[in-house]
Design a protein around this motif. Structure first.
Motif, PDB file in Angstrom:
ATOM      1  N   LEU A  30      25.581  47.896  17.150  1.00  0.00           N
ATOM      2  CA  LEU A  30      24.221  47.866  17.663  1.00  0.00           C
ATOM      3  C   LEU A  30      24.083  48.335  19.111  1.00  0.00           C
ATOM      4  N   ASP A  31      25.135  48.185  19.899  1.00  0.00           N
ATOM      5  CA  ASP A  31      25.054  48.550  21.321  1.00  0.00           C
ATOM      6  C   ASP A  31      26.051  49.622  21.746  1.00  0.00           C
ATOM      7  N   GLY A  32      26.899  50.083  20.832  1.00  0.00           N
ATOM      8  CA  GLY A  32      27.891  51.085  21.199  1.00  0.00           C
ATOM      9  C   GLY A  32      29.206  50.445  21.593  1.00  0.00           C
ATOM     10  N   PRO A  33      30.185  51.266  21.997  1.00  0.00           N
ATOM     11  CA  PRO A  33      31.528  50.769  22.299  1.00  0.00           C
ATOM     12  C   PRO A  33      31.532  49.711  23.401  1.00  0.00           C
ATOM     13  N   LEU A  34      32.331  48.669  23.202  1.00  0.00           N
ATOM     14  CA  LEU A  34      32.448  47.616  24.203  1.00  0.00           C
ATOM     15  C   LEU A  34      33.388  48.024  25.325  1.00  0.00           C
ATOM     16  N   VAL A  35      34.415  48.789  24.996  1.00  0.00           N
ATOM     17  CA  VAL A  35      35.398  49.228  25.978  1.00  0.00           C
ATOM     18  C   VAL A  35      35.304  50.745  26.100  1.00  0.00           C
TER      19      VAL A  35
END
Length: 161
Positions: free
Chosen positions: A95-100
């Motif tokens: 939902l928000d894209g890559p975390l890292v």
């Protein structure tokens, strides 16, 4: 009818409203045991989420393979996999894209800012992001659903005192 007990924000980390709604929807679907599809409007009503926004969230989750959908009068949404096979990190990334960030993106960003402070703290920030990702990857929708059920059980005991 139950109300969600999942917080909108997590200390030290910002979770978008979109991702929060996705988590709530996934937990709601997990609590329904995956036997029959659940209509988005029922999830929206129980979780107090605007229906149109929830439809967009569920569509993104469907593209990521986290939920499946079926059409028709008995249609709706179901989790795409077992709740213990879907991590919180997967929902957030869908939902928000890559975390890292990738190392290349981090290096480019570091070159732009290039201050001593940024270089010194860059390693610490990277370690924090990795630890955050590890924690989010270790928490499953099943874990959150179990926590939700326990909170509901505690609430129901409080009313009987």
């Amino acid at each position: 009818m139950y109300k969600s007990k999942i917080p909108i924000g997590i200390v030290g980390m910002r979770i978008s409203l979109r991702a929060t709604y996705g988590i709530l929807a996934a937990v709601d679907l997990a609590l329904r045991n995956g036997t029959t599809p659940v209509q988005a409007k029922a999830i929206a009503r129980r979780q107090e989420i605007p229906n149109r926004f929830l439809e967009q969230v569920l569509y993104a989750m469907k593209r990521a393979g986290l939920v499946t959908s079926s059409r028709g009068a008995q249609g709706g949404y179901m989790l795409g996999r077992s709740p213990d096979a879907i991590s919180l990190a997967e929902v957030l990334e869908a939902l928000d894209g890559p975390l890292v960030q990738t190392p290349k993106a981090e290096a480019q960003r570091g070159q732009r800012r290039g201050t001593k402070q940024a270089v010194l703290l860059g390693t610490v920030v990277e370690r924090l992001k990795e630890a955050e990702h590890q924690v989010l990857s270790s928490v499953t929708i099943k874990d959150l659903a179990a926590q939700h059920q326990e909170l509901e059980r505690q609430d129901s005991l409080m009313y009987h005192i």
